[in-house]
Design an enzyme around this catalytic site. Structure first.
Site, PDB file in Angstrom:
ATOM      1  N   CYS A   1       0.871   6.014  54.694  1.00 23.67           N
ATOM      2  CA  CYS A   1      -0.111   6.816  53.961  1.00 23.67           C
ATOM      3  C   CYS A   1      -1.499   6.180  54.077  1.00 23.67           C
ATOM      4  O   CYS A   1      -1.688   5.014  53.710  1.00 23.67           O
ATOM      5  CB  CYS A   1       0.273   6.944  52.491  1.00 23.67           C
ATOM      6  SG  CYS A   1      -0.924   7.931  51.547  1.00 23.67           S
TER       7      CYS A   1
ATOM      8  N   ALA B   1       4.798  17.465  60.276  1.00 25.73           N
ATOM      9  CA  ALA B   1       4.403  17.567  58.866  1.00 25.73           C
ATOM     10  C   ALA B   1       3.588  18.837  58.652  1.00 25.73           C
ATOM     11  O   ALA B   1       4.135  19.885  58.317  1.00 25.73           O
ATOM     12  CB  ALA B   1       3.612  16.329  58.449  1.00 25.73           C
TER      13      ALA B   1
END
Length: 349
Positions: free
Chosen positions: A126, A250
């Site tokens: 992240c 994603a």
């Protein structure tokens, strides 16, 4: 490691002796037990929840990751745990993802989902500011000793296999050292997003598949590639160019849950939206998750929300899934929606 384990930085204890003993699998044996998945749904905060995972599985996705959960919150807050993590018998193979920077907390969170998933993943990818403030995700890349200890403790203590998802360094040698460090610590599968921590957002440049190939050649565990997967053709080409075991999508899977399908179901975004609403009714989740999906499915299409601001505003203010369905049908009836375009100039995942 049976009995009770106490994290240095947590006040709780967890009795692992109550967890059924099951064989713990490693590396390619683990991957084979999961069915050697080629097509993978990425962990997406508040978006790869059960209903969405089941829709992806219906249309060709082999392996799904949960959204990222905060390991400490997951352990300490039953309401957080109950709302964020739901699964069912057909939701397999499944990887549960946590963010953590403490080995004891990560190990205990991993053990808590033992038997409800096939593996537990540590989020090391992240790149958002919240991860920097929380000292997790890609902001642990520069703390190799800490990352090694977190993975190693979970690997040694939890009765579930540990995996990792990473970003890359500008320097290929550092990336290869990082990958090997994680394997040595006990990671059984490595997902590599071929972008650096800084390469993110609207201005992001394409992911580098060549470094993913180098990582795959450098380690002796399965590698999953992430980045530049906009359609099934991209996914197949990525496997050919990198030799990885699987490919993860994603953002573009969020737009088209049938991205990996050999059929043309994904060319009808209204079908995807209505099928998702059926699954969300069967597998409830927070209304905000559902609304976000419906907007994502039907925004970048001809005749979508952006062309009908009155319906878009109603959708934004709707208070129940029944009303969501009525608005999707109303939009469909108004629209002459074109098929979901497979090409275009996509933004970075």
């Amino acid at each position: 490691s049976g009995g009770q384990v106490r994290s240095k930085s947590a006040k709780y204890e967890l009795d692992w002796s109550t967890v059924p003993l099951t064989p713990k699998l490693f590396g390619f044996d683990l991957y084979a037990a999961m069915g050697n998945p080629k097509w993978v749904c990425a962990p997406m905060v508040e978006q790869s929840e059960l209903a969405f995972r089941m829709l992806c599985r219906r249309y060709g996705t082999h392996l799904c990751y949960t959204p990222m959960f905060h390991a400490r919150l997951f352990l300490e807050d039953p309401l957080y745990r109950a709302e964020q993590f739901t699964t069912c018998a057909s939701d397999r193979p499944l990887v549960v993802q946590f963010c953590a920077n403490d080995g004891g907390i990560f190990a205990a969170a991993a053990q808590m989902v033992c038997g409800k998933c096939d593996a537990v993943d540590l989020n090391l990818g992240c790149p958002q500011g919240i991860a920097k403030r929380g000292r997790y995700g890609s902001f642990l890349m520069d703390e190799l000793e800490l990352v090694y200890s977190v993975v190693k403790e979970a690997h040694e203590r939890a009765r579930v296999p540990i995996t990792c998802k990473i970003r890359v360094f500008d320097d290929d040698d550092r990336t290869l050292q990082y990958a090997k460090c994680l394997q040595d610590a006990g990671a059984q599968v490595l997902t590599v997003h071929g972008r650096t921590r800084e390469n993110k957002g609207r201005g992001a440049t394409p992911a580098d598949w060549s470094i993913i190939r180098k990582v795959r050649e450098h380690v002796s565990i399965p590698v999953i590639a992430n980045g530049n997967i906009y359609n099934r053709h991209d996914a197949s080409r990525c496997i050919e160019e990198t030799g990885v075991s699987g490919v993860m999508s994603a953002e573009w899977l969020r737009r088209n849950p049938a991205l990996f399908s050999q059929g043309d179901e994904g060319r009808d975004p209204f079908r995807m939206a209505l099928e998702y609403l059926d699954l969300a009714a069967e597998h409830p989740c927070p209304l905000s998750f559902v609304r976000a999906h419906i907007f994502k499915f039907l925004t970048d299409v001809e005749g979508g929300w952006q062309e009908h601001p009155d319906l878009r505003e109603e959708m934004q203010n709707a208070k129940c899934e029944g009303r969501f369905r009525e608005l999707v049908v109303a939009l469909q009836q108004r629209s002459s929606a074109a098929p979901l375009a497979p090409g275009g100039q996509p933004a970075a995942q």
